[in-house]
Write an enzyme that holds these catalytic residues in place. Structure first.
Site, mmCIF file in Angstrom:
data_model
loop_
_atom_site.group_PDB
_atom_site.id
_atom_site.type_symbol
_atom_site.label_atom_id
_atom_site.label_comp_id
_atom_site.label_asym_id
_atom_site.label_seq_id
_atom_site.Cartn_x
_atom_site.Cartn_y
_atom_site.Cartn_z
ATOM 1 N N CYS A 102 0.890 -1.260 0.104
ATOM 2 C CA CYS A 102 -0.112 -0.026 -0.031
ATOM 3 C C CYS A 102 0.784 1.350 0.078
ATOM 4 O O CYS A 102 0.565 2.092 -0.895
ATOM 5 C CB CYS A 102 -1.079 0.012 1.059
ATOM 6 S SG CYS A 102 -1.292 -1.510 2.110
ATOM 7 N N ARG B 2 6.737 -10.873 5.845
ATOM 8 C CA ARG B 2 6.327 -10.516 7.387
ATOM 9 C C ARG B 2 6.880 -11.443 8.365
ATOM 10 O O ARG B 2 6.996 -12.411 7.885
ATOM 11 C CB ARG B 2 4.804 -10.499 7.553
ATOM 12 C CG ARG B 2 4.207 -9.435 6.852
ATOM 13 C CD ARG B 2 2.669 -9.509 6.804
ATOM 14 N NE ARG B 2 2.032 -8.642 5.734
ATOM 15 C CZ ARG B 2 0.669 -8.397 5.248
ATOM 16 N NH1 ARG B 2 -0.117 -9.057 6.083
ATOM 17 N NH2 ARG B 2 0.499 -7.590 4.748
ATOM 18 N N LYS C 258 -12.891 -4.415 7.545
ATOM 19 C CA LYS C 258 -12.624 -5.089 6.260
ATOM 20 C C LYS C 258 -13.818 -6.185 6.017
ATOM 21 O O LYS C 258 -14.563 -6.575 7.061
ATOM 22 C CB LYS C 258 -11.235 -5.623 6.418
ATOM 23 C CG LYS C 258 -11.035 -6.484 7.781
ATOM 24 C CD LYS C 258 -9.688 -7.189 7.747
ATOM 25 C CE LYS C 258 -9.512 -8.075 8.778
ATOM 26 N NZ LYS C 258 -8.202 -8.680 9.062
ATOM 27 N N HIS D 105 -8.289 -1.446 -0.209
ATOM 28 C CA HIS D 105 -7.402 -2.291 -0.726
ATOM 29 C C HIS D 105 -8.068 -3.862 -0.777
ATOM 30 O O HIS D 105 -9.213 -3.903 -0.170
ATOM 31 C CB HIS D 105 -6.650 -2.859 0.736
ATOM 32 C CG HIS D 105 -6.037 -1.627 1.450
ATOM 33 N ND1 HIS D 105 -4.729 -1.488 1.631
ATOM 34 C CD2 HIS D 105 -6.624 -0.624 2.248
ATOM 35 C CE1 HIS D 105 -4.473 -0.331 2.475
ATOM 36 N NE2 HIS D 105 -5.584 0.080 2.767
#
Length: 639
Positions: free
Chosen positions: A337, A366, A472, A518
């Site tokens: 992003c 990650r 979300k 997103h």
RNA sequence: GCCAGAUUAGCUCAGUUGGCAGAGCAGCUGAUUCGUAAUCAGCAGGUCGCGGGUUCAAGUCCCGUGUCUGGCUCCA
């Protein structure tokens, strides 16, 4: 007298204080034998509890979800009784029913329970079950309850009691075991005929990692031995679908201790499959007005300070890369992003440019906790089928609907008929965890709720599950063993545009802040392929599978014929290879069946003469013979 | 990260009380040239995850550590 209303709408009068069990007996003895608990006015209670008001009544048996839950919860108590008998001094946490079976969290004290002990506990449970002990309910005062567990030296139960109101507290006793429990329970232990304790694991007391870790024993019970055997067989079958096992067998991907844990390596066959999936989505996105971009795998630490991710996740990330020049710090990108925000911001944007849909298959890194890594479904490097949509606030709902449509199309195209969608909202009790204004959050949450309603998508709503920057919508599917995984995700974000000071010039010739969406229909290529592998048991859809056919030569005399056929099929756009090993035809069939090659073409004397193909379908056997064009047609008709 | 378990050939797994490292499959070589789920024979393949320790002697016992498995916690 009171009036009992049955599920079919029938109403009958019974004496005041009648129990569900007595009602069942009045219908038939057989029914009464199967009653585990009862739903009275929507609440599940013991079948032996008196009913004192006019009520709706549903008798619950093994065939009801709630009946099973009662049964398994009672089984947890039975296991606790067995544990107390075998290991005196064991302390007990909580022991609920779960989707398949039950668990009990216990503190075994100095003794360490291992998987070897489970058989002994099972045997004890069966022994106790045979005593037909009743589950007896008892109302008890808080003081008395605390006294009981103080005497028993069970600090966990005492802690649970602290949170309960006096007057609401009940004990249940079966045989020699008494537990703090609100119930309900089955009438007696005799219903429990078959027991399997499945595994043993650590679990933090009350799910809090700062609290002591208890031993959790998972188990399942059945009213019939045969049902247990069927269940265990099902588990065995499920294990065969495990994507880690199939990934190795089909040579899709691998891990290397030297490369590092959680870093999947894609082998040729897995790569072929993955690229085909990517191409499918890329083509679909072009149709829907997305613009592909490519961004680097690293970015300045400052980028993530701007985005807020450094503050939120910096300590738990792969740590910054230091360059030879002093003072430069780069992060492996944990998401795409911020890079995409820079793309939006690199030149003045007009409202006429919106919505701007920037797409990238972006690989991110990650630092997941080591204990959390799991095959392809939880890894440290993965590729998101990412895109960010920058739009005006008015466009949010339409864009959200478009993305919803794309995501559902993708999931259905890959054969997932049963998926669930979860709306994740913020925890209203703990708003400080989240970035962004109250007003923006409210708007975003409403946009998601409205859009899902509009397309008629059934959803569940979870408070406190939102990302820190916005609410979300996640699509969840289950793996072979029933574990839920999140795949596609759509997230509304009013926060990053703020932090990156993104602007567009509106029709009114003044500056406005865009909204960002997103989205990733697959979620990540790794997880999606992992879950897809389990979903289809390694038998991928024909359009996706690395090899669609194998040509099996009966003897090496037919090698040149095989090569001609291969060429013809490849020219027709099909994918396959020749198995020309000097092995028997039976051996080649067996091997290619195990490799889950969808079609096997047997080539020998007969085919050389007739010019036709002998076609065998994986898992189905011989399909007879057909011409090459017919075979091409057959495959194309299935794509 | 936490709790528990596992770790032996490319894969699946044996290995007794501490006493010479095993099998099947895969691979290679040779024979076989075969009709719808395993042709036969031979050969090769190992620093028993890694590092320490105990012992005359360690795959086996002890300590540390990596990786994996099942959960927990976490999941931008």
């Amino acid at each position: 007298m009171i009036r009992i209303t049955f599920p079919d709408g029938r109403v009958q009068e019974y004496p005041h204080g009648v129990t569900a069990m007595e009602v069942a007996k009045s219908i038939s003895e057989g029914l009464a034998r199967n009653v585990l608990s009862a739903k009275v006015n929507g609440e599940v209670i013991d079948a032996q509890r008196p009913i004192t008001t006019d009520s709706t009544l549903q008798l619950l048996t093994w065939n009801d979800k709630e009946g099973k839950a009662t049964y398994w919860h009672s089984s947890a108590h039975l296991m606790a009784e067995a544990l107390e008998a075998l290991y005196p001094g064991t302390r007990f946490g909580i022991g609920p029913a779960i989707e398949n079976g039950f668990y009990y969290d216990i503190d075994p004290g100095d003794h360490t329970l291992t998987a070897q002990d489970l058989v002994q506990i099972e045997t004890k449970m069966i022994e106790l079950a045979k005593k037909n002990s009743e589950y007896r309910r008892q109302e008890i005062s808080k003081d008395e309850a605390i006294r009981y567990f103080t005497e028993k030296n069970d600090p966990y139960k005492i802690e649970l009691l602290q949170d309960l109101k006096d007057g609401d507290i009940t004990f249940y006793t079966q045989g020699e075991f008494t537990d703090l429990c609100k119930g309900p329970h089955i009438p007696n232990t005799g219903h429990i005929k078959a027991v399997k304790l499945l595994n043993i694991a650590g679990a933090y007391w009350r799910g809090d990692e700062t609290r002591p870790q208890l031993t959790r024993i998972y188990g399942i019970t059945f009213p019939k031995q045969k049902e247990l055997e069927e269940y265990l067989h099902l588990l065995e079958e499920a294990k065969k679908r495990d994507h880690r096992k199939l990934g190795q067998e089909l040579e899709l991907f691998m891990f290397s201790e030297k490369v590092g844990s959680g870093l999947p390596i894609w082998l040729p066959k897995g790569t072929a499959l993955r690229q085909r999936l990517e191409d499918f989505l890329k083509a679909e996105q072009i149709k829907r007005g997305y613009t592909p971009v490519i961004t680097p795998h690293i970015g300045h630490k400052a980028l993530y300070e701007t985005s807020g991710h450094w503050e939120k996740y910096g300590q738990d990330s792969f740590q910054p890369i230091h360059t030879p020049r002093e003072g430069e710090e780069f992060m492996l990108k944990p998401m795409n992003c911020p890079h995409h925000c820079e793309i939006f911001g690199h030149k003045p944007r007009s409202y006429r440019d919106l919505p701007l849909r920037i797409a990238e298959f972006g690989t991110v890194y990650r630092y997941e906790q080591s204990g959390e890594l799991h095959g392809l479904t939880r890894v440290r490097s993965f590729t998101q089928d990412d895109a960010h949509i920058f739009c005006t606030p008015d466009q949010v709902k339409d864009e959200f609907l478009n993305v919803l449509d794309l995501t559902m199309m993708v999931i259905r195209k890959l054969g997932f008929e049963t998926f669930t969608a979860q709306i994740s909202l913020r925890d209203p009790e703990n708003k400080s965890k989240y970035l962004g204004s109250d007003e923006n959050w409210a708007k975003a949450e409403q946009a998601i709720i409205d859009a899902t309603k509009e397309v008629g998508l059934p959803t569940t709503t979870e408070l406190g599950e939102a990302a820190f920057y916005g609410p979300k919508l996640d699509f969840m599917v289950k793996d072979a063993l029933g574990r839920s995984w999140q795949l596609g995700t759509i997230q509304v974000d009013y926060n990053l545009p703020e932090r990156f000071q993104l602007e567009y010039i509106g029709a009114d010739n003044s500056k406005h802040r865009p909204v960002m969406i997103h989205r990733a229909p697959f979620g990540s290529m790794e997880r999606f392929i992992g879950v897809l592998t389990e979903h289809c048991a390694g038998k991928f859809p024909l359009w996706l599978t690395p090899d669609q056919f194998a040509i099996l030569t009966v003897s090496d005399r037919f090698q040149s014929l095989a090569e001609t056929v291969l060429q013809t099929l490849q020219q027709a756009g099909l994918r396959g290879f020749i198995d020309d090993r000097t092995e028997s035809i039976g051996k080649k069939i067996r091997d290619n069946e195990l490799r889950k090659i969808p079609y096997m073409l047997i080539l020998g004397e007969k085919e050389a003469e007739s010019g036709q193909l002998s076609v065998r379908r994986q898992g189905e056997g011989d399909q007879g013979s057909m011409t090459i064009p017919d075979f091409v047609q057959l495959i194309q008709s299935q794509i």
